[in-house]
Design a protein around this motif. Sequence first.
Motif, PDB file in Angstrom:
ATOM      1  N   LEU A  79     -11.422  -1.921  -4.458  1.00  0.00           N
ATOM      2  CA  LEU A  79     -10.138  -2.384  -3.903  1.00  0.00           C
ATOM      3  C   LEU A  79      -9.779  -3.729  -4.511  1.00  0.00           C
ATOM      4  CD1 LEU A  79     -10.403  -1.870  -0.018  1.00  0.00           C
ATOM      5  CD2 LEU A  79      -8.934  -0.609  -1.557  1.00  0.00           C
ATOM      6  N   PHE A  80      -8.487  -3.941  -4.672  1.00  0.00           N
ATOM      7  CA  PHE A  80      -7.985  -5.249  -5.085  1.00  0.00           C
ATOM      8  C   PHE A  80      -6.921  -5.618  -4.060  1.00  0.00           C
ATOM      9  CE2 PHE A  80      -5.261  -8.254  -7.074  1.00  0.00           C
ATOM     10  CZ  PHE A  80      -6.053  -8.971  -7.964  1.00  0.00           C
ATOM     11  N   SER A  81      -7.072  -6.790  -3.438  1.00  0.00           N
ATOM     12  CA  SER A  81      -6.164  -7.131  -2.342  1.00  0.00           C
ATOM     13  C   SER A  81      -5.606  -8.542  -2.533  1.00  0.00           C
ATOM     14  CB  SER A  81      -6.962  -7.038  -1.032  1.00  0.00           C
ATOM     15  OG  SER A  81      -6.232  -7.577   0.023  1.00  0.00           O
ATOM     16  N   VAL A  82      -4.347  -8.715  -2.149  1.00  0.00           N
ATOM     17  CA  VAL A  82      -3.685 -10.021  -2.262  1.00  0.00           C
ATOM     18  C   VAL A  82      -3.421 -10.546  -0.857  1.00  0.00           C
ATOM     19  CG1 VAL A  82      -1.668 -11.259  -3.154  1.00  0.00           C
ATOM     20  CG2 VAL A  82      -2.564  -9.275  -4.387  1.00  0.00           C
ATOM     21  N   ASP A  83      -3.812 -11.790  -0.607  1.00  0.00           N
ATOM     22  CA  ASP A  83      -3.594 -12.387   0.712  1.00  0.00           C
ATOM     23  C   ASP A  83      -2.092 -12.430   1.014  1.00  0.00           C
ATOM     24  OD1 ASP A  83      -3.240 -14.286   2.832  1.00  0.00           O
ATOM     25  OD2 ASP A  83      -5.272 -15.006   2.453  1.00  0.00           O
ATOM     26  N   ASN A  90      -7.054 -13.797  -4.122  1.00  0.00           N
ATOM     27  CA  ASN A  90      -7.212 -12.368  -4.395  1.00  0.00           C
ATOM     28  C   ASN A  90      -8.606 -11.921  -3.974  1.00  0.00           C
ATOM     29  OD1 ASN A  90      -5.284 -12.249  -7.510  1.00  0.00           O
ATOM     30  ND2 ASN A  90      -4.650 -12.431  -5.391  1.00  0.00           N
ATOM     31  N   TYR A  91      -8.672 -10.793  -3.283  1.00  0.00           N
ATOM     32  CA  TYR A  91      -9.946 -10.271  -2.796  1.00  0.00           C
ATOM     33  C   TYR A  91     -10.255  -8.979  -3.558  1.00  0.00           C
ATOM     34  CZ  TYR A  91      -9.124 -13.381   1.192  1.00  0.00           C
ATOM     35  OH  TYR A  91      -8.893 -14.479   1.973  1.00  0.00           O
ATOM     36  N   ILE A  92     -11.466  -8.901  -4.087  1.00  0.00           N
ATOM     37  CA  ILE A  92     -11.874  -7.695  -4.821  1.00  0.00           C
ATOM     38  C   ILE A  92     -13.126  -7.137  -4.159  1.00  0.00           C
ATOM     39  CG2 ILE A  92     -12.701  -6.808  -7.037  1.00  0.00           C
ATOM     40  CD1 ILE A  92     -10.962  -9.416  -8.070  1.00  0.00           C
ATOM     41  N   TRP A 107     -17.331  -8.286  -0.919  1.00  0.00           N
ATOM     42  CA  TRP A 107     -16.046  -8.843  -1.317  1.00  0.00           C
ATOM     43  C   TRP A 107     -16.292 -10.041  -2.231  1.00  0.00           C
ATOM     44  CZ3 TRP A 107     -11.406  -6.716  -0.535  1.00  0.00           C
ATOM     45  CH2 TRP A 107     -11.250  -5.801   0.501  1.00  0.00           C
ATOM     46  N   PHE A 264      -2.183  -4.305  -1.882  1.00  0.00           N
ATOM     47  CA  PHE A 264      -3.502  -3.999  -2.439  1.00  0.00           C
ATOM     48  C   PHE A 264      -3.495  -2.706  -3.236  1.00  0.00           C
ATOM     49  CE2 PHE A 264      -4.030  -2.278   1.870  1.00  0.00           C
ATOM     50  CZ  PHE A 264      -4.744  -1.103   1.672  1.00  0.00           C
TER      51      PHE A 264
END
Lengths: 381, 57
Positions: A79-83, A90-92, A107, A264
């Motif tokens: 997963l790639f996520s943007v706050d 950015n959370y991966i 994470w 995300f």
Amino acid sequence: MTPASLRGWRLVHRWTSLICSVNLLILCVTGLILVFHHEIQHLMGEELDTTRTEGQAHLPLQSLVDIARKADPALVPKLFSVDPDDAGANYIYLGAPGLRDFEDGRWVVLNAQTGANQVLKPPEETLTGFLLKLHVDLFTGFPGQMFVGVMGILFVVSTVSGLVVYGPFMKKLAFGLLRFGRGPRIANIDLHNLFGVATLTWAFVVGLTGAILSFSPLIVSYWQNTELTAMAARHAEPMTGTPISIDQAAQAGQAAFPGKDLAFIAYPGNNYSSDRHFSVMVRGHTELTKRLLSVALVDAETGKVVETADTPWYMTVLLLSGPFHFGDYGGLPLQILWALFTIVTGVVTVTGFIVWVKRPRSRTAGAEERSISGSKAGSKA
Amino acid sequence: MSGVWRIPTALALLSLVGLAAAILGDGVWHWICWAGLFIPLAVCAAKLWRQWPRAGA
């Protein structure tokens, strides 16, 4: 209302309140502090470093993923996520190759401009993380979270039943009358009634949204197993060529929803996507629309969007429950008001408990209740 | 509407408007939110202040 049904509602109010009261007090104390979690993290130096240079572009997503993979080369990105509140964070999520679920992964948090890797401390090692775990699941994982959800439902029933019994009780009493001179039980009843009815709408909304959030694993899992699975099943061709980069997937997904921001991306081969498609989720810009997600299924071989969808109603309800539970959508004044409402809810809980502890135990209890509820006092407060 | 419900209903409506306002926009919407949610708390505080037992009363 007949006396029998009023007695029934009183029983419902008494027992739903009593059963959830200890957990409710824990939720009030932890929630009161968590309302200010950003401020506390800032004070304790636990904030993520998302400093940005104006005008400097973010690193390509693939570069960020490559940096993240160095944290644990045995794992692959899932997963790639943007706050939503800070695009600089950015959370991966990295997980074991070949697994569709999200067990045993980790994470990695990166600064979107510099790629600086920021170590996420385990929740127990930060004050806000500790309080959040206590608030959400009492440190007992999924069963604890379901328990808190059930307590939330009991609290909602308690507010509704409280409203039902309020009317008959206050028939002969002025709104907000506080009879401090008539003993601790009557004083606590009056405080319970005034504070309870004045803050009931807030308590109902926060209790209901809290219960919905507690059940989020079930709701998200249902969405995955129905709508997302059906979406993926409509495009079940096997993957034969080389996959496109995550940047190409993001561009294709965002092009399907002009003007929306990246939320995300799920890589092919996990529970949020299919074996051949990226799921690219986007959100709007406003306080309301940034809570709502839309999905584009992007073919990982051709780079084309094969299907788009908005989230179903129950996911929309879940996504909108967040702000109405956290009180984080109206600046610091709303956080302060949220904290004050939380304190008042705690007072309502404690006064209700005192009323129950000091309940009359004689056969004349009914007569005394009638006396408390108005025949001897009706002066305007 | 019965007198019992007049003020609670008004406070409930103010709370609802307050809760909804800030999610709809910024600026004036935030002020509506803060005012709508402040009033129920202010009513509690005022009632408590006016009826709190004081020495010699």
